[in-house]
Design an enzyme around this catalytic site. Structure first.
Site, PDB file in Angstrom:
ATOM      1  N   ASP A  71      -6.430  -6.654   4.303  1.00 56.50           N
ATOM      2  CA  ASP A  71      -5.744  -5.570   4.202  1.00 56.50           C
ATOM      3  C   ASP A  71      -5.731  -4.792   6.034  1.00 56.50           C
ATOM      4  O   ASP A  71      -6.820  -4.602   6.402  1.00 56.50           O
ATOM      5  CB  ASP A  71      -6.436  -4.553   3.228  1.00 56.50           C
ATOM      6  N   MET A  83      -9.157   7.762   0.215  1.00 55.67           N
ATOM      7  CA  MET A  83     -10.096   7.963   1.589  1.00 55.67           C
ATOM      8  C   MET A  83     -10.580   9.389   1.288  1.00 55.67           C
ATOM      9  O   MET A  83      -9.820  10.186   0.577  1.00 55.67           O
ATOM     10  CB  MET A  83      -9.111   7.978   2.725  1.00 55.67           C
ATOM     11  N   HIS A 124      -1.073  -1.460  -4.462  1.00 55.56           N
ATOM     12  CA  HIS A 124      -2.482  -1.240  -3.621  1.00 55.56           C
ATOM     13  C   HIS A 124      -2.607   0.313  -3.289  1.00 55.56           C
ATOM     14  O   HIS A 124      -1.646   0.987  -2.779  1.00 55.56           O
ATOM     15  CB  HIS A 124      -2.418  -2.004  -2.319  1.00 55.56           C
ATOM     16  N   SER A 175       0.841  -1.214  -0.117  1.00 55.42           N
ATOM     17  CA  SER A 175       0.119  -0.160  -0.038  1.00 55.42           C
ATOM     18  C   SER A 175       0.790   1.259   0.073  1.00 55.42           C
ATOM     19  O   SER A 175       1.599   1.400   1.020  1.00 55.42           O
ATOM     20  CB  SER A 175      -0.743  -0.250   1.320  1.00 55.42           C
ATOM     21  N   ASP A 180      -4.785   3.202  -1.897  1.00 50.24           N
ATOM     22  CA  ASP A 180      -5.832   3.747  -0.531  1.00 50.24           C
ATOM     23  C   ASP A 180      -6.600   5.012  -1.121  1.00 50.24           C
ATOM     24  O   ASP A 180      -5.932   5.898  -0.604  1.00 50.24           O
ATOM     25  CB  ASP A 180      -5.477   3.432   0.873  1.00 50.24           C
ATOM     26  N   HIS A 204      -8.357   0.716  -3.865  1.00 53.39           N
ATOM     27  CA  HIS A 204      -9.378   0.595  -2.733  1.00 53.39           C
ATOM     28  C   HIS A 204     -10.015   1.707  -2.366  1.00 53.39           C
ATOM     29  O   HIS A 204      -9.477   2.822  -1.646  1.00 53.39           O
ATOM     30  CB  HIS A 204      -8.391  -0.009  -1.250  1.00 53.39           C
ATOM     31  N   MET A 229     -12.359   3.975  -0.202  1.00 50.27           N
ATOM     32  CA  MET A 229     -13.102   4.316   1.090  1.00 50.27           C
ATOM     33  C   MET A 229     -13.697   5.531   1.335  1.00 50.27           C
ATOM     34  O   MET A 229     -13.272   6.475   2.128  1.00 50.27           O
ATOM     35  CB  MET A 229     -11.830   4.083   2.351  1.00 50.27           C
ATOM     36  N   MET A 272     -10.933  -6.497   5.880  1.00 57.24           N
ATOM     37  CA  MET A 272     -10.261  -5.772   6.572  1.00 57.24           C
ATOM     38  C   MET A 272      -9.974  -6.285   7.807  1.00 57.24           C
ATOM     39  O   MET A 272     -10.677  -6.568   8.737  1.00 57.24           O
ATOM     40  CB  MET A 272     -10.893  -4.307   6.965  1.00 57.24           C
TER      41      MET A 272
HETATM   42  C1  DX5 Z   1      -6.277   1.015   5.573  1.00 56.41           C
HETATM   43  C2  DX5 Z   1      -5.637   1.055   4.442  1.00 56.41           C
HETATM   44  C3  DX5 Z   1      -4.810  -0.135   4.171  1.00 56.41           C
HETATM   45  C4  DX5 Z   1      -3.273   0.208   5.012  1.00 56.41           C
HETATM   46  C5  DX5 Z   1      -2.578  -0.530   5.167  1.00 56.41           C
HETATM   47  O1  DX5 Z   1      -7.183   1.847   5.606  1.00 56.41           O
HETATM   48  O2  DX5 Z   1      -6.817   0.282   3.681  1.00 56.41           O
HETATM   49  O3  DX5 Z   1      -4.243  -0.505   2.904  1.00 56.41           O
HETATM   50  O4  DX5 Z   1      -2.517   1.107   4.563  1.00 56.41           O
HETATM   51  O5  DX5 Z   1      -1.304  -0.208   6.160  1.00 56.41           O
HETATM   52  P1  DX5 Z   1      -0.682  -1.210   7.044  1.00 56.41           P
HETATM   53  O6  DX5 Z   1      -0.225  -2.334   6.495  1.00 56.41           O
HETATM   54  O7  DX5 Z   1       0.319  -0.502   7.720  1.00 56.41           O
HETATM   55  O8  DX5 Z   1      -1.619  -1.683   8.016  1.00 56.41           O
HETATM   56 ZN    ZN Z   2      -6.203  -0.613   1.327  1.00 56.35          ZN
END
Ligand code: DX5
Ligand code: ZN
Length: 231
Positions: free
Chosen positions: A176, A41, A37, A12, A39, A70, A72, A141
Site C-alpha cells: 500500500d 483515517m 480498498h 484506493s 482508507d 484499512h 489508520m 506500507m
Molecule cells: C495511505 C493509504 C493508501 C493510499 C495509496 O495512507 O493507506 O491506500 O491511498 O495511495 P497512492 O496509491 O496514491 O500512494
Molecule cells: Zn490503505
C-alpha cells in the site's frame, strides 16, 4: 472468498471523487479491479481524516467484489463491531496502533471479518511473527500512511522476509502506497499478491471516462506480471 496468490489490484478510493463514491466504485469494478480498498483515517493515528462506519456502510451495496477496509485509527477495538455492521470483508489494523494487536485481530475474526495487520515503513517484519495464526493479510506500507500520491519507499527486503515467514499459510501480502506500473514489478517479484493503488488508478480518468481506469488497472497488472524483469 477463496484464497489464492494471483495478483489482485485494489484501487484506493482515497483518490476518487469524494462527492461521487457510489459511481466511482461501480466504475472501477466494471473496469476490472479485484478488490476495493477503503482508507479510514482518524486525524490522530495519522494526520488526515477521511470517513467512518456510516460512510463505509453506504459504500457496501456498491462493492460487488471484496471490501478491504484499512483502519489508520487508534484505538481500534471500540470500532470493530461498527465495521462488521458496515459490511467490511477484510478489516486491517496497524500493529503500531495498539499494544494488544493479537487481541484486536482475534476480535476482528470473532466479529466475522478477515483480520489484516498493517506495518508502517519503520516497523520490521518480525513485528508480525507471532501473529500469523490470527491474520489473513499482512499490509506492508510503502509510504508513511496518511495521504495518497506519496513517493514509493522500497520495502523489498521486508516483503521477501514476510513471504518466507508465511510459507504455505493462506495469508495475503498487500502493498500500500506509491504502487504504479514502475514499482509493481518489484513488489510482486518479492512475493506480494494484493497491490493497492490510489493515484495510479484514478489519475486521468473520471466516471465519465472510466476506460482510463481500466487502462490504468491493466497497466499495473501487466507490470506486476513481468516479475522476471524486476527480480
Ligand atoms: C495511505 C493509504 C493508501 C493510499 C495509496 O495512507 O493507506 O491506500 O491511498 O495511495 P497512492 O496509491 O496514491 O500512494
Ligand atoms: Zn490503505
Amino acid at each position: 472468498m477463496p484464497f489464492d496468490r494471483s495478483i489482485k489490484i485494489a484501487p484506493s478510493i482515497l483518490s476518487a471523487d469524494f462527492a461521487n463514491f457510489g459511481a466511482e466504485i461501480r466504475a472501477i469494478e466494471a473496469e476490472g479491479c479485484d478488490w476495493v480498498h477503503i482508507d479510514v483515517m482518524d486525524g490522530h493515528f495519522v494526520p488526515n481524516l477521511t470517513f467512518g462506519p456510516p460512510a463505509v456502510k453506504a459504500f457496501r451495496p456498491h462493492v460487488k467484489t471484496v471490501m478491504d477496509v484499512h483502519l489508520m485509527i487508534a484505538p481500534v477495538d471500540p470500532y470493530i463491531e461498527a465495521y462488521a455492521d458496515a459490511g467490511a470483508d477484510i478489516l486491517t489494523a496497524h500493529v503500531e496502533a495498539t499494544p494488544h494487536i493479537h487481541r484486536t485481530l482475534q476480535a476482528i475474526r470473532g466479529a466475522g471479518m478477515k483480520p489484516g495487520v498493517a506495518l508502517n515503513p519503520g516497523t520490521p517484519a518480525e513485528a508480525v511473527e507471532h501473529l500469523l495464526d490470527v491474520t489473513d493479510l499482512i499490509c506492508v506500507m510503502t509510504v508513511n500512511p496518511g495521504f495518497g500520491g506519496q513517493k514509493f519507499l522500497d520495502m523489498t527486503n521486508k516483503i521477501r522476509r514476510l513471504r518466507e515467514m508465511i510459507g504455505d499459510r493462506p495469508i495475503h501480502i498487500e502493498i500500500d502506497g506509491g504502487v504504479d506500473p514502475n514499482t509493481a514489478p518489484f513488489v510482486a517479484s518479492a512475493g506480494a499478491d494484493v497491490l493497492v493503488a490510489g493515484s495510479a488508478v484514478f489519475r486521468g480518468g473520471s466516471v465519465d471516462t472510466p476506460g482510463v481506469y481500466g487502462d490504468n488497472i491493466r497497466a499495473i497488472r501487466a507490470a506486476a506480471m513481468t516479475i522476471g524483469d524486476a527480480a
